[in-house]
Design a protein around this motif. Structure first.
Motif, PDB file in Angstrom:
ATOM      1  N   UNK A   1     -36.161   5.602 -12.809  1.00  0.00           N
ATOM      2  CA  UNK A   1     -35.633   4.292 -12.823  1.00  0.00           C
ATOM      3  C   UNK A   1     -35.810   3.688 -14.323  1.00  0.00           C
ATOM      4  N   UNK A   2     -36.860   4.121 -15.014  1.00  0.00           N
ATOM      5  CA  UNK A   2     -37.188   3.471 -16.087  1.00  0.00           C
ATOM      6  C   UNK A   2     -36.364   4.274 -17.411  1.00  0.00           C
ATOM      7  N   UNK A   3     -36.036   5.544 -17.167  1.00  0.00           N
ATOM      8  CA  UNK A   3     -35.185   6.399 -17.864  1.00  0.00           C
ATOM      9  C   UNK A   3     -33.740   6.137 -17.436  1.00  0.00           C
ATOM     10  N   UNK A   4     -33.143   5.044 -17.321  1.00  0.00           N
ATOM     11  CA  UNK A   4     -32.069   4.561 -16.662  1.00  0.00           C
ATOM     12  C   UNK A   4     -30.838   5.289 -17.369  1.00  0.00           C
ATOM     13  N   UNK A   5     -30.057   6.271 -16.542  1.00  0.00           N
ATOM     14  CA  UNK A   5     -28.848   7.082 -17.058  1.00  0.00           C
ATOM     15  C   UNK A   5     -27.639   6.611 -16.128  1.00  0.00           C
ATOM     16  N   UNK A   6     -26.670   7.307 -16.797  1.00  0.00           N
ATOM     17  CA  UNK A   6     -25.325   7.248 -16.146  1.00  0.00           C
ATOM     18  C   UNK A   6     -25.031   8.411 -15.182  1.00  0.00           C
TER      19      UNK A   6
ATOM     20  N   UNK B   1     -27.334   6.728  -9.516  1.00  0.00           N
ATOM     21  CA  UNK B   1     -28.457   7.135  -8.970  1.00  0.00           C
ATOM     22  C   UNK B   1     -29.785   7.369 -10.010  1.00  0.00           C
ATOM     23  N   UNK B   2     -29.382   7.352 -11.372  1.00  0.00           N
ATOM     24  CA  UNK B   2     -30.647   7.693 -12.280  1.00  0.00           C
ATOM     25  C   UNK B   2     -31.172   8.885 -12.095  1.00  0.00           C
TER      26      UNK B   2
ATOM     27  N   UNK C   1     -27.087   9.963 -21.593  1.00  0.00           N
ATOM     28  CA  UNK C   1     -27.415   8.957 -22.217  1.00  0.00           C
ATOM     29  C   UNK C   1     -28.033   7.899 -21.627  1.00  0.00           C
ATOM     30  N   UNK C   2     -28.900   7.355 -22.350  1.00  0.00           N
ATOM     31  CA  UNK C   2     -29.899   6.368 -21.863  1.00  0.00           C
ATOM     32  C   UNK C   2     -29.128   4.861 -21.967  1.00  0.00           C
ATOM     33  N   UNK C   3     -29.285   4.097 -20.872  1.00  0.00           N
ATOM     34  CA  UNK C   3     -28.748   2.705 -20.872  1.00  0.00           C
ATOM     35  C   UNK C   3     -29.773   1.770 -21.258  1.00  0.00           C
ATOM     36  N   UNK C   4     -30.969   2.130 -21.717  1.00  0.00           N
ATOM     37  CA  UNK C   4     -32.091   1.227 -22.098  1.00  0.00           C
ATOM     38  C   UNK C   4     -32.314   1.681 -23.509  1.00  0.00           C
ATOM     39  N   UNK C   5     -32.942   0.719 -24.333  1.00  0.00           N
ATOM     40  CA  UNK C   5     -33.540   0.765 -25.581  1.00  0.00           C
ATOM     41  C   UNK C   5     -34.759   0.470 -25.759  1.00  0.00           C
ATOM     42  N   UNK C   6     -35.771   0.525 -24.750  1.00  0.00           N
ATOM     43  CA  UNK C   6     -37.075   0.249 -24.791  1.00  0.00           C
ATOM     44  C   UNK C   6     -37.729   0.826 -23.838  1.00  0.00           C
ATOM     45  N   UNK C   7     -38.854   1.790 -23.923  1.00  0.00           N
ATOM     46  CA  UNK C   7     -39.304   2.546 -22.975  1.00  0.00           C
ATOM     47  C   UNK C   7     -40.942   2.742 -23.206  1.00  0.00           C
ATOM     48  N   UNK C   8     -41.771   2.148 -22.250  1.00  0.00           N
ATOM     49  CA  UNK C   8     -43.210   2.217 -22.398  1.00  0.00           C
ATOM     50  C   UNK C   8     -43.908   2.826 -21.421  1.00  0.00           C
ATOM     51  N   UNK C   9     -43.188   3.267 -20.225  1.00  0.00           N
ATOM     52  CA  UNK C   9     -43.537   3.830 -19.299  1.00  0.00           C
ATOM     53  C   UNK C   9     -42.553   4.710 -18.445  1.00  0.00           C
ATOM     54  N   UNK C  10     -42.948   5.913 -18.040  1.00  0.00           N
ATOM     55  CA  UNK C  10     -41.957   6.823 -17.338  1.00  0.00           C
ATOM     56  C   UNK C  10     -42.265   6.966 -15.967  1.00  0.00           C
TER      57      UNK C  10
END
Length: 309
Positions: free
Chosen positions: A172-177, A187-188, A215-224
């Motif tokens: 969910x944190x690594x949101x993709x298309x 579904x990520x 392709x990531x739809x987020x620009x900030x990731x601090x946890x996976x």
């Protein structure tokens, strides 16, 4: 100029926060600034480059081991098949053991090797059936609408002991298309891996295509977070065995105002730092010109100097 920055991320379930205990298929990994929202980053991608997952999960699980038998004039009975992996012979042995323990006696349970269909023969029951409360119907190859004829109950479809056919790795944190036909929505899912080896072996996956870059739809990731699911979006029970996954986070960075960097400068990791510093520092001011002194002023300065000696 566009520069691609790659960051390797290795995950081991042994060091994650377990959200579903010994299932080890829903974990959280805490990091610091894996991806920061920088203005010069155009877009970022995530790729699962390899994974090592033990085939420690079962064909018969808590989700599909319940069989309820009922019918006209008989007492409804519920049996639970022991969780594990089976072939046709060991599965029939397990059925007979459970039926006998519940006082349900079938004269014969047979497996047709030609069409793969199970048949049940009972000397006591007539017009019995497996109810819709059963979770094992798709494994047996039958439906709750099927009723025995006399003392015979023959399943409609082949016995299905294939188990999990495909593993989906989701975050969910690594949101993709990505989309899935399970719910016909996003579904990520980062990657799917076929289960085409025998149980109790190691599933080893290596990406072979650029098509697996998401392709990531987020620009900030601090946890996976990582979820390991079957083809029906159910959490897989890893039975406390650990897995590893390696990913690459790629960011495309655009440099508009950097001169005169050459290719070697760009490949140097200090370029990005220099670029950021350039954006923060004020422009340098030109030095003030020295005052112009005439010849008469020079002579007067010399005379004043001599007089002061």
């Amino acid at each position: 100029m566009i520069y691609t920055e790659n960051k390797i991320i290795t995950l081991n379930s042994k060091y994650g926060i377990l959200n579903n205990g010994t299932y080890k298929s829903d974990l959280l990994f805490n990091f610091t600034k894996i991806l920061s929202d920088r203005e010069h980053v155009l877009k970022s991608y995530i790729t699962v480059v390899n994974a090592q997952i033990p085939y420690s999960f079962y064909v018969i699980t808590d989700l599909n081991n319940k069989l309820v038998i009922s019918g006209s004039g008989i007492l409804t009975k519920t049996i639970y098949i022991t969780k594990g992996n089976y072939n046709a012979s060991s599965f029939i042995t397990e059925l007979n053991t459970k039926f006998e323990a519940e006082g349900i006696f079938f004269a014969n349970i047979t497996f047709n090797k030609t069409n793969g269909i199970l048949s049940f023969e009972s000397p006591f029951f007539t017009n019995y059936y497996f109810t819709s409360d059963s979770t094992i119907l798709s494994v047996l190859g039958t439906t709750s609408e099927l009723i025995s004829t006399g003392v015979y109950y023959t399943c409609l479809f082949p016995l299905n002991l294939l188990g999990v056919n495909k593993i989906s790795i989701r975050s969910e944190r690594l949101s993709v298309l990505s989309v899935s036909s399970v719910n016909f929505s996003f579904s990520n899912i980062l990657v799917t891996i076929p289960c085409d080896i025998p149980p109790y072996s190691l599933i080893s996956y290596t990406s072979q295509s650029e098509q697996n870059k998401n392709l990531l739809t987020v620009r900030y990731i601090n946890e996976i977070d990582i979820q390991i699911l079957d083809e029906n979006n159910n959490f897989i029970n890893m039975n406390n065995l650990d897995w590893t996954i390696t990913m690459v986070l790629s960011s495309e960075i655009k440099f508009d105002n950097i001169e005169p960097y050459n290719l070697n400068d760009v490949l140097n990791k200090n370029v990005l730092k220099n670029f950021e510093n350039q954006q923060e520092l004020p422009p340098e001011q030109p030095p003030e010109p020295e005052p112009i002194i005439s010849e008469n002023e020079k002579e007067l300065s010399i005379l004043n100097y001599k007089n002061n000696i």
